[in-house]
Design a protein around this motif. Structure first.
Motif, PDB file in Angstrom:
ATOM      1  N   GLY A   1      80.362   1.910  12.155  1.00  0.00           N
ATOM      2  CA  GLY A   1      80.023   0.741  11.356  1.00  0.00           C
ATOM      3  C   GLY A   1      78.656   0.180  11.719  1.00  0.00           C
ATOM      4  N   ASP A   2      78.346  -0.972  11.145  1.00  0.00           N
ATOM      5  CA  ASP A   2      77.027  -1.587  11.316  1.00  0.00           C
ATOM      6  C   ASP A   2      77.075  -2.878  12.118  1.00  0.00           C
ATOM      7  OD1 ASP A   2      75.729   0.408   9.796  1.00  0.00           O
ATOM      8  OD2 ASP A   2      76.381  -0.569   7.940  1.00  0.00           O
ATOM      9  N   ASP A   3      78.142  -3.111  12.848  1.00  0.00           N
ATOM     10  CA  ASP A   3      78.244  -4.313  13.670  1.00  0.00           C
ATOM     11  C   ASP A   3      77.490  -4.134  14.988  1.00  0.00           C
ATOM     12  OD1 ASP A   3      79.848  -5.575  11.788  1.00  0.00           O
ATOM     13  OD2 ASP A   3      81.684  -4.757  12.647  1.00  0.00           O
ATOM     14  N   VAL A   4      77.288  -5.247  15.667  1.00  0.00           N
ATOM     15  CA  VAL A   4      76.695  -5.247  17.003  1.00  0.00           C
ATOM     16  C   VAL A   4      77.822  -5.246  18.023  1.00  0.00           C
ATOM     17  CG1 VAL A   4      75.232  -6.515  18.624  1.00  0.00           C
ATOM     18  CG2 VAL A   4      74.651  -6.475  16.184  1.00  0.00           C
ATOM     19  N   TYR A   5      77.729  -4.371  19.029  1.00  0.00           N
ATOM     20  CA  TYR A   5      78.777  -4.242  20.040  1.00  0.00           C
ATOM     21  C   TYR A   5      78.206  -4.525  21.422  1.00  0.00           C
ATOM     22  CZ  TYR A   5      81.058  -1.731  16.233  1.00  0.00           C
ATOM     23  OH  TYR A   5      81.599  -1.385  15.018  1.00  0.00           O
ATOM     24  N   GLY A   6      79.093  -4.910  22.313  1.00  0.00           N
ATOM     25  CA  GLY A   6      78.704  -5.138  23.688  1.00  0.00           C
ATOM     26  C   GLY A   6      79.394  -4.161  24.617  1.00  0.00           C
ATOM     27  N   VAL A   7      78.714  -3.826  25.697  1.00  0.00           N
ATOM     28  CA  VAL A   7      79.281  -2.986  26.746  1.00  0.00           C
ATOM     29  C   VAL A   7      79.323  -3.827  28.015  1.00  0.00           C
ATOM     30  CG1 VAL A   7      78.992  -0.895  28.129  1.00  0.00           C
ATOM     31  CG2 VAL A   7      78.394  -0.875  25.700  1.00  0.00           C
ATOM     32  N   LYS A   8      80.482  -3.864  28.634  1.00  0.00           N
ATOM     33  CA  LYS A   8      80.678  -4.725  29.793  1.00  0.00           C
ATOM     34  C   LYS A   8      79.938  -4.165  31.012  1.00  0.00           C
ATOM     35  CE  LYS A   8      84.333  -6.934  32.485  1.00  0.00           C
ATOM     36  NZ  LYS A   8      85.791  -6.984  32.752  1.00  0.00           N
ATOM     37  N   VAL A   9      79.260  -5.055  31.728  1.00  0.00           N
ATOM     38  CA  VAL A   9      78.610  -4.670  32.985  1.00  0.00           C
ATOM     39  C   VAL A   9      79.696  -4.382  34.014  1.00  0.00           C
ATOM     40  CG1 VAL A   9      77.111  -5.474  34.851  1.00  0.00           C
ATOM     41  CG2 VAL A   9      76.574  -6.070  32.487  1.00  0.00           C
ATOM     42  N   PRO A  10      79.594  -3.280  34.770  1.00  0.00           N
ATOM     43  CA  PRO A  10      80.613  -3.009  35.788  1.00  0.00           C
ATOM     44  C   PRO A  10      80.725  -4.153  36.785  1.00  0.00           C
ATOM     45  CG  PRO A  10      78.897  -1.310  35.779  1.00  0.00           C
ATOM     46  CD  PRO A  10      78.557  -2.273  34.704  1.00  0.00           C
ATOM     47  N   GLU A  11      81.946  -4.446  37.189  1.00  0.00           N
ATOM     48  CA  GLU A  11      82.180  -5.606  38.059  1.00  0.00           C
ATOM     49  C   GLU A  11      81.387  -5.535  39.351  1.00  0.00           C
ATOM     50  OE1 GLU A  11      86.273  -6.381  38.748  1.00  0.00           O
ATOM     51  OE2 GLU A  11      86.791  -6.445  36.617  1.00  0.00           O
ATOM     52  N   ILE A  12      81.236  -4.335  39.899  1.00  0.00           N
ATOM     53  CA  ILE A  12      80.525  -4.195  41.166  1.00  0.00           C
ATOM     54  C   ILE A  12      79.041  -4.545  41.026  1.00  0.00           C
ATOM     55  CG2 ILE A  12      79.952  -1.754  40.836  1.00  0.00           C
ATOM     56  CD1 ILE A  12      80.562  -1.341  43.801  1.00  0.00           C
ATOM     57  N   LEU A  13      78.529  -4.510  39.783  1.00  0.00           N
ATOM     58  CA  LEU A  13      77.118  -4.810  39.537  1.00  0.00           C
ATOM     59  C   LEU A  13      76.924  -6.087  38.722  1.00  0.00           C
ATOM     60  CD1 LEU A  13      76.004  -1.197  38.556  1.00  0.00           C
ATOM     61  CD2 LEU A  13      75.689  -2.311  40.772  1.00  0.00           C
ATOM     62  N   ALA A  14      77.956  -6.895  38.614  1.00  0.00           N
ATOM     63  CA  ALA A  14      77.914  -8.053  37.730  1.00  0.00           C
ATOM     64  C   ALA A  14      77.290  -9.295  38.367  1.00  0.00           C
ATOM     65  CB  ALA A  14      79.324  -8.398  37.253  1.00  0.00           C
ATOM     66  N   GLY A  15      77.022  -9.261  39.654  1.00  0.00           N
ATOM     67  CA  GLY A  15      76.513 -10.447  40.335  1.00  0.00           C
ATOM     68  C   GLY A  15      75.023 -10.657  40.147  1.00  0.00           C
ATOM     69  N   SER A  16      74.532 -11.669  40.840  1.00  0.00           N
ATOM     70  CA  SER A  16      73.103 -12.002  40.813  1.00  0.00           C
ATOM     71  C   SER A  16      72.624 -12.283  42.228  1.00  0.00           C
ATOM     72  CB  SER A  16      72.832 -13.224  39.932  1.00  0.00           C
ATOM     73  OG  SER A  16      73.184 -12.974  38.594  1.00  0.00           O
ATOM     74  N   LEU A  17      71.359 -12.009  42.460  1.00  0.00           N
ATOM     75  CA  LEU A  17      70.753 -12.305  43.757  1.00  0.00           C
ATOM     76  C   LEU A  17      69.956 -13.591  43.637  1.00  0.00           C
ATOM     77  CD1 LEU A  17      69.432  -8.767  44.749  1.00  0.00           C
ATOM     78  CD2 LEU A  17      71.494  -9.906  45.567  1.00  0.00           C
ATOM     79  N   PRO A  18      70.129 -14.518  44.567  1.00  0.00           N
ATOM     80  CA  PRO A  18      69.361 -15.770  44.496  1.00  0.00           C
ATOM     81  C   PRO A  18      67.890 -15.546  44.828  1.00  0.00           C
ATOM     82  CG  PRO A  18      70.674 -15.685  46.511  1.00  0.00           C
ATOM     83  CD  PRO A  18      71.040 -14.473  45.718  1.00  0.00           C
ATOM     84  N   LEU A  19      67.031 -16.127  43.999  1.00  0.00           N
ATOM     85  CA  LEU A  19      65.591 -16.110  44.247  1.00  0.00           C
ATOM     86  C   LEU A  19      65.131 -17.560  44.355  1.00  0.00           C
ATOM     87  CD1 LEU A  19      64.448 -13.407  41.643  1.00  0.00           C
ATOM     88  CD2 LEU A  19      64.890 -13.087  44.071  1.00  0.00           C
ATOM     89  N   GLY A  20      65.335 -18.135  45.486  1.00  0.00           N
ATOM     90  CA  GLY A  20      65.045 -19.555  45.672  1.00  0.00           C
ATOM     91  C   GLY A  20      66.230 -20.401  45.250  1.00  0.00           C
ATOM     92  N   GLU A  21      65.985 -21.669  45.001  1.00  0.00           N
ATOM     93  CA  GLU A  21      67.061 -22.602  44.681  1.00  0.00           C
ATOM     94  C   GLU A  21      67.444 -22.579  43.203  1.00  0.00           C
ATOM     95  OE1 GLU A  21      65.971 -26.457  45.991  1.00  0.00           O
ATOM     96  OE2 GLU A  21      65.841 -25.896  48.115  1.00  0.00           O
ATOM     97  N   LEU A  22      66.517 -22.230  42.323  1.00  0.00           N
ATOM     98  CA  LEU A  22      66.768 -22.356  40.896  1.00  0.00           C
ATOM     99  C   LEU A  22      66.896 -21.025  40.164  1.00  0.00           C
ATOM    100  CD1 LEU A  22      64.262 -25.246  40.089  1.00  0.00           C
ATOM    101  CD2 LEU A  22      66.715 -25.421  40.503  1.00  0.00           C
ATOM    102  N   MET A  23      66.415 -19.951  40.759  1.00  0.00           N
ATOM    103  CA  MET A  23      66.355 -18.689  40.030  1.00  0.00           C
ATOM    104  C   MET A  23      67.283 -17.646  40.651  1.00  0.00           C
ATOM    105  SD  MET A  23      62.246 -18.374  39.375  1.00  0.00           S
ATOM    106  CE  MET A  23      62.439 -16.780  38.619  1.00  0.00           C
TER     107      MET A  23
END
Length: 200
Positions: free
Chosen positions: A89-111
């Motif tokens: 079809g012509d819809d937009v789909y999403g692919v889930k980020v693997p849980e082991i890679l779903a986090g974020s690294l802090p870059l200072g207090e705001l980023m």
């Protein structure tokens, strides 16, 4: 390497992204694997696709002029887009980020910086190093470089240049599809996504 202007390369990227979306439930139900199992299965399917496409279409383009190469590969873009529309079809789909890679690294207090983007960078670096090693340190790489420079001479030495080109093309399709599969969780999966990559 094989001397063909390939406008359909963006379509292989798109096919990879759609494989990441479509294979996720199938691989999970069959093998119980997650995103990395999808990457592995998708790579195998992409190699097979590239091998068949080279045999069926691209092998006839090596001795043709550039205009015929452009027309053939542009036609493949239209075919792949229509197949995509019919199959998913012509819809937009999403692919889930693997849980082991779903986090974020802090870059200072705001980023923060997503771990998955670091994973993408790591895949690119490993792929570049792997390609460099194959092309400069292996017999296969030496044969590929020689075949891209003088196809007739390599063939006269007893090397099956048709099979070599087929392997090279299949590897190129697999790399493009891998890029699409890895990018899918970050960019989503949508119609025409391969055309944007091709333009870049």
């Amino acid at each position: 390497i094989v001397g063909v202007i390939n406008l359909a390369h963006g379509s292989f990227y798109m096919i990879g992204a759609y494989m990441a979306y479509a294979l996720s439930p199938i691989v999970a139900a069959t093998f119980g694997g997650g995103f990395f199992a999808v990457l592995l299965v998708g790579l195998v399917l992409a190699v097979v696709l590239g091998y068949v496409l080279e045999w069926a279409f691209y092998s006839y383009l090596y001795e043709r002029e550039h205009l015929q190469q452009v027309l053939m590969t542009y036609g493949l873009i239209l075919v792949f887009e229509e197949l995509r529309s019919l199959l998913v079809g012509d819809d937009v789909y999403g692919v889930k980020v693997p849980e082991i890679l779903a986090g974020s690294l802090p870059l200072g207090e705001l980023m923060t910086y997503p771990v998955y983007r670091l994973f993408i960078s790591g895949v690119c670096i490993l792929l570049a190093l792997g390609m460099y090693f194959v092309f400069t340190r292996t017999r296969l790489g030496m044969t590929i470089r020689a075949g891209s420079t003088n196809r007739e001479m390599v063939q006269s030495l007893g090397i099956d240049i048709k099979f070599l080109y087929r392997v090279v093309f299949a590897a190129g399709v697999a790399i493009a599809a891998l890029a699409g599969m890895v990018a899918a969780p970050m960019s989503s999966v949508y119609p025409g996504m391969g055309n944007q990559v091709l333009i870049i």
